[in-house]
Design a protein around this motif. Structure first.
Motif, PDB file in Angstrom:
ATOM      1  N   ILE A 211      57.671  47.908   5.118  1.00 50.05           N
ATOM      2  CA  ILE A 211      57.522  48.174   3.549  1.00 50.05           C
ATOM      3  C   ILE A 211      57.063  46.703   2.708  1.00 50.05           C
ATOM      4  O   ILE A 211      56.716  46.932   1.691  1.00 50.05           O
ATOM      5  CB  ILE A 211      59.344  48.165   3.045  1.00 50.05           C
ATOM      6  CG1 ILE A 211      59.889  47.155   3.580  1.00 50.05           C
ATOM      7  CG2 ILE A 211      59.766  49.638   3.303  1.00 50.05           C
ATOM      8  CD1 ILE A 211      61.464  47.171   3.153  1.00 50.05           C
ATOM      9  N   SER A 212      56.694  45.935   3.832  1.00 48.33           N
ATOM     10  CA  SER A 212      55.946  44.739   3.270  1.00 48.33           C
ATOM     11  C   SER A 212      54.793  44.402   4.136  1.00 48.33           C
ATOM     12  O   SER A 212      54.629  44.194   5.380  1.00 48.33           O
ATOM     13  CB  SER A 212      56.767  43.308   3.474  1.00 48.33           C
ATOM     14  OG  SER A 212      57.921  43.534   2.625  1.00 48.33           O
ATOM     15  N   MET A 213      53.515  44.425   3.203  1.00 44.04           N
ATOM     16  CA  MET A 213      52.244  44.356   3.922  1.00 44.04           C
ATOM     17  C   MET A 213      51.885  42.829   3.832  1.00 44.04           C
ATOM     18  O   MET A 213      51.583  42.305   2.652  1.00 44.04           O
ATOM     19  CB  MET A 213      51.170  44.876   3.148  1.00 44.04           C
ATOM     20  CG  MET A 213      51.362  46.677   3.060  1.00 44.04           C
ATOM     21  SD  MET A 213      51.124  47.291   4.885  1.00 44.04           S
ATOM     22  CE  MET A 213      51.462  48.879   4.676  1.00 44.04           C
ATOM     23  N   ILE A 214      51.916  42.195   4.824  1.00 44.45           N
ATOM     24  CA  ILE A 214      51.701  40.553   5.087  1.00 44.45           C
ATOM     25  C   ILE A 214      50.365  40.363   5.535  1.00 44.45           C
ATOM     26  O   ILE A 214      49.861  40.341   6.733  1.00 44.45           O
ATOM     27  CB  ILE A 214      52.757  40.092   5.914  1.00 44.45           C
ATOM     28  CG1 ILE A 214      54.115  40.445   5.651  1.00 44.45           C
ATOM     29  CG2 ILE A 214      52.770  38.468   5.771  1.00 44.45           C
ATOM     30  CD1 ILE A 214      55.349  39.980   6.711  1.00 44.45           C
ATOM     31  N   SER A 215      49.610  39.964   4.770  1.00 42.00           N
ATOM     32  CA  SER A 215      48.134  39.312   5.070  1.00 42.00           C
ATOM     33  C   SER A 215      48.130  38.066   5.734  1.00 42.00           C
ATOM     34  O   SER A 215      49.080  37.438   5.538  1.00 42.00           O
ATOM     35  CB  SER A 215      47.255  39.475   3.813  1.00 42.00           C
ATOM     36  OG  SER A 215      47.819  38.288   2.934  1.00 42.00           O
ATOM     37  N   LEU A 216      47.230  37.612   6.180  1.00 45.74           N
ATOM     38  CA  LEU A 216      47.088  36.405   6.698  1.00 45.74           C
ATOM     39  C   LEU A 216      47.448  35.411   5.871  1.00 45.74           C
ATOM     40  O   LEU A 216      48.142  34.292   6.180  1.00 45.74           O
ATOM     41  CB  LEU A 216      45.854  36.174   7.574  1.00 45.74           C
ATOM     42  CG  LEU A 216      45.393  34.678   8.119  1.00 45.74           C
ATOM     43  CD1 LEU A 216      46.553  34.533   9.224  1.00 45.74           C
ATOM     44  CD2 LEU A 216      44.165  34.553   8.928  1.00 45.74           C
ATOM     45  N   GLN A 217      46.741  35.520   4.549  1.00 47.17           N
ATOM     46  CA  GLN A 217      46.948  34.277   3.703  1.00 47.17           C
ATOM     47  C   GLN A 217      48.324  34.235   3.059  1.00 47.17           C
ATOM     48  O   GLN A 217      48.919  33.305   2.840  1.00 47.17           O
ATOM     49  CB  GLN A 217      45.846  34.620   2.498  1.00 47.17           C
ATOM     50  CG  GLN A 217      45.908  33.525   1.383  1.00 47.17           C
ATOM     51  CD  GLN A 217      45.367  32.126   2.074  1.00 47.17           C
ATOM     52  OE1 GLN A 217      44.682  31.978   3.026  1.00 47.17           O
ATOM     53  NE2 GLN A 217      46.575  31.121   1.905  1.00 47.17           N
ATOM     54  N   ARG A 218      48.946  35.494   2.828  1.00 47.59           N
ATOM     55  CA  ARG A 218      50.191  35.500   2.327  1.00 47.59           C
ATOM     56  C   ARG A 218      51.365  34.636   3.532  1.00 47.59           C
ATOM     57  O   ARG A 218      52.192  34.275   2.993  1.00 47.59           O
ATOM     58  CB  ARG A 218      50.619  37.153   2.183  1.00 47.59           C
ATOM     59  CG  ARG A 218      51.877  37.203   1.423  1.00 47.59           C
ATOM     60  CD  ARG A 218      52.044  38.610   0.736  1.00 47.59           C
ATOM     61  NE  ARG A 218      51.185  39.095  -0.195  1.00 47.59           N
ATOM     62  CZ  ARG A 218      51.306  40.382  -0.838  1.00 47.59           C
ATOM     63  NH1 ARG A 218      52.063  41.140  -0.431  1.00 47.59           N
ATOM     64  NH2 ARG A 218      50.211  40.619  -1.844  1.00 47.59           N
ATOM     65  N   ALA A 219      51.093  35.149   4.666  1.00 48.64           N
ATOM     66  CA  ALA A 219      51.765  34.718   5.861  1.00 48.64           C
ATOM     67  C   ALA A 219      51.918  33.215   5.559  1.00 48.64           C
ATOM     68  O   ALA A 219      52.687  32.646   5.613  1.00 48.64           O
ATOM     69  CB  ALA A 219      51.359  35.371   7.279  1.00 48.64           C
ATOM     70  N   LEU A 291      41.001  40.484  11.052  1.00 48.59           N
ATOM     71  CA  LEU A 291      40.707  41.799  11.382  1.00 48.59           C
ATOM     72  C   LEU A 291      41.863  42.029  12.526  1.00 48.59           C
ATOM     73  O   LEU A 291      41.989  43.206  13.084  1.00 48.59           O
ATOM     74  CB  LEU A 291      39.176  41.762  12.325  1.00 48.59           C
ATOM     75  CG  LEU A 291      37.982  41.872  11.270  1.00 48.59           C
ATOM     76  CD1 LEU A 291      36.826  42.113  12.147  1.00 48.59           C
ATOM     77  CD2 LEU A 291      38.001  42.959  10.370  1.00 48.59           C
ATOM     78  N   GLY A 292      42.599  41.125  13.026  1.00 48.54           N
ATOM     79  CA  GLY A 292      43.677  41.412  13.977  1.00 48.54           C
ATOM     80  C   GLY A 292      44.527  42.344  13.568  1.00 48.54           C
ATOM     81  O   GLY A 292      44.805  42.407  12.172  1.00 48.54           O
ATOM     82  N   GLN A 293      45.335  43.166  14.455  1.00 45.05           N
ATOM     83  CA  GLN A 293      46.489  44.059  13.981  1.00 45.05           C
ATOM     84  C   GLN A 293      47.543  43.130  13.822  1.00 45.05           C
ATOM     85  O   GLN A 293      48.680  43.668  13.342  1.00 45.05           O
ATOM     86  CB  GLN A 293      46.385  45.095  15.351  1.00 45.05           C
ATOM     87  CG  GLN A 293      47.574  45.908  15.049  1.00 45.05           C
ATOM     88  CD  GLN A 293      47.772  46.659  13.950  1.00 45.05           C
ATOM     89  OE1 GLN A 293      46.675  46.882  13.267  1.00 45.05           O
ATOM     90  NE2 GLN A 293      48.942  47.271  13.574  1.00 45.05           N
ATOM     91  N   ALA A 294      47.760  42.286  14.880  1.00 48.96           N
ATOM     92  CA  ALA A 294      49.053  41.451  14.697  1.00 48.96           C
ATOM     93  C   ALA A 294      48.590  40.109  14.679  1.00 48.96           C
ATOM     94  O   ALA A 294      47.820  39.599  15.320  1.00 48.96           O
ATOM     95  CB  ALA A 294      49.764  41.906  15.770  1.00 48.96           C
ATOM     96  N   PHE A 295      49.676  39.242  14.256  1.00 48.53           N
ATOM     97  CA  PHE A 295      49.529  37.847  14.031  1.00 48.53           C
ATOM     98  C   PHE A 295      50.810  37.484  14.855  1.00 48.53           C
ATOM     99  O   PHE A 295      52.022  37.742  14.914  1.00 48.53           O
ATOM    100  CB  PHE A 295      49.593  37.452  12.720  1.00 48.53           C
ATOM    101  CG  PHE A 295      48.579  37.765  11.654  1.00 48.53           C
ATOM    102  CD1 PHE A 295      47.240  37.670  12.038  1.00 48.53           C
ATOM    103  CD2 PHE A 295      48.832  38.350  10.437  1.00 48.53           C
ATOM    104  CE1 PHE A 295      46.107  38.201  11.246  1.00 48.53           C
ATOM    105  CE2 PHE A 295      47.874  38.557   9.662  1.00 48.53           C
ATOM    106  CZ  PHE A 295      46.448  38.633   9.953  1.00 48.53           C
TER     107      PHE A 295
END
Ligand SMILES: C[S@@+](CC[C@H](N)C(=O)[O-])C[C@H]1O[C@@H](n2cnc3c(N)ncnc32)[C@H](O)[C@@H]1O
Ligand SMILES: [Zn+2]
Length: 308
Positions: A211-219, A291-295
Motif C-alpha cells: 500500500i506504500s510505494m517507496i521510491s529511493l528518494q522517499r526512503a 532501477l532496482g526491484q528492492a532496496f
C-alpha cells in the motif's frame, strides 16, 4: 529474571506508554491498568479489536512455510546472550530464528499485525527449544516498546505494507539504543516489478497488499528525517524481480491458479538464469539504483551529538 519477565520490562502500554507488569497470562499497565493478553506463552496481543480474517489482510506465508522454518531452525542451536533485537513485520519469517541464534541475542521480538504467522513462529520456536523469541501482535504505527531498548532492528519486505512507513521508521528509531543499527529491505515503489504488481491486482480486481510505494528518494528522506545515517546501501533485482513476478504472479498464480509456489521459486533461484541475471543485475543496480526491484539499507542511529 526469566526471558518473559525481561521481555515484559521492554514492552510499553499502548494507551499511556506506562510500564507493564507480568501476571500469569497477561501484562498489565502499572499506570492505567490496561490489560494485554499473552497467548501460547510467547505471543503478546496488543490489538484492542478482536482479530478476524476479514479485518486482516492475508499474508504471503502460510503453513507451508512451517516446513522451511523447521529446516533452518533444526540447523541452528539455541543461544542466550545479551542483546535485544526486533524484526518488524516478521510474518512467519526465518529471520527471527536467525537472530535468535546470532551471537549475543538475548531476546528477539518479532512484531506483526497478523496473528496467524506469529502462531507459526511461536509453535516452531517451542519445538526447537527457543525461549528467547517473543511475538508481538500489534496493528498501529506507535510500536509498544519502551524507548531505546533495541540493539538491532531488522525489517524485511514490510515497510511497503504499512500506510505510513515514515511514522514506523520514526518509531523504530526512538526504540533503538544510540549507536545501533537497523537493517531494512523493501521493494522500490517505482520499479517495473511494482508497476507490474499493481497492474496485476487491477486486472485481477484484487487488493495490492503493497500500500506504500517507496521510491529511493522517499526512503532516503524518511531515514534522514528519523535521524538515521545510511551506512550501507544496495539495490537488487533490477532484472530478476520482473522475471519472478512474471513467472510467479502471471504464469503460475494467474494462468495456472497455483498458489503454493515455494518449490518453483526454489528451483528458479538455483537455476542458471537466476545466477546470470544476478550478475547483470549487480552491474545495472550499481549504475542505476533507481532501477532496482528492492532496496537494502543499513542505517545507524548516531550517538547524541555532544553538548557544546
Ligand atoms: C511480505 S511480508 C514479510 C514477512 C517477513 N518479514 C519475511 O520477510 O518473510 C509483510 C509482513 O508485514 C506485515 N504487516 C503488514 N502491515 C503491518 C503493520 N501495520 N504492522 C506490522 N506488520 C505488518 C504482514 O502481516 C506481513 O507478515
Ligand atoms: Zn497504560
Amino acid at each position: 529474571m526469566n526471558p518473559l519477565e525481561k521481555a515484559s520490562k521492554l514492552l510499553a502500554c499502548v494507551a499511556c506508554h506506562g510500564s507493564l507488569q507480568l501476571h500469569d497470562d497477561a501484562l498489565q499497565c502499572e499506570a492505567c491498568q490496561g490489560l494485554y493478553r499473552i497467548i501460547e506463552g510467547n505471543i503478546i496481543v496488543f490489538s484492542a479489536v478482536e482479530l478476524s480474517g476479514n479485518l486482516l489482510e492475508k499474508t504471503m506465508y502460510g503453513p507451508e512455510y512451517d516446513e522451511l522454518i523447521d529446516q533452518v531452525a533444526a540447523a541452528q542451536g539455541v543461544s542466550q546472550k545479551d542483546t535485544v533485537a526486533l524484526d518488524f513485520g516478521c510474518g512467519s519469517s526465518l529471520e527471527v530464528f536467525t537472530l535468535a541464534n546470532e551471537d549475543k541475542m538475548e531476546i528477539v521480538f518479532g512484531l506483526d499485525y497478523d496473528l496467524a504467522p506469529l502462531q507459526i513462529v511461536s509453535r516452531a520456536a517451542k519445538k526447537k527449544g527457543y525461549d528467547n523469541i517473543f511475538l508481538v501482535q500489534f496493528d498501529r504505527d506507535d510500536i509498544p516498546f519502551q524507548a531505546e531498548v533495541f540493539d538491532l532492528v531488522t525489517s524485511h519486505q514490510a515497510f511497503e505494507h504499512v500506510p505510513r512507513p515514515d511514522l514506523v521508521i520514526n518509531e523504530l528509531t526512538t526504540k533503538m539504543k544510540p549507536g545501533t543499527i537497523m537493517r531494512a529491505d523493501f521493494p522500490n515503489g517505482h520499479s517495473v516489478g511494482e508497476l507490474l504488481r499493481e497492474l496485476f491486482h487491477r486486472v485481477n480486481r484484487s487488493r495490492n497488499p503493497h500500500i506504500s510505494m517507496i521510491s529511493l528518494q522517499r526512503a532516503k528522506d524518511y531515514f534522514s528525517r528519523a535521524g538515521l545515517e545510511v551506512e550501507g546501501f544496495d539495490a537488487t533485482y533490477a532484472l530478476r524481480g520482473p522475471l519472478v513476478y512474471f513467472i510467479e504472479g502471471f504464469v503460475l498464480r494467474f494462468l495456472f491458479r497455483k498458489h503454493k509456489i515455494y518449490s518453483v521459486r526454489n528451483i528458479y533461484r538455483k537455476s542458471f538464469w537466476f545466477r546470470w541475471l544476478g550478475k547483470i543485475d549487480s552491474c545495472v543496480s550499481r549504475l542505476f539504483p533507481q532501477l532496482g526491484q528492492a532496496f537494502v539499507f543499513v542505517l545507524r542511529k548516531p550517538h547524541a551529538s555532544p553538548e557544546i
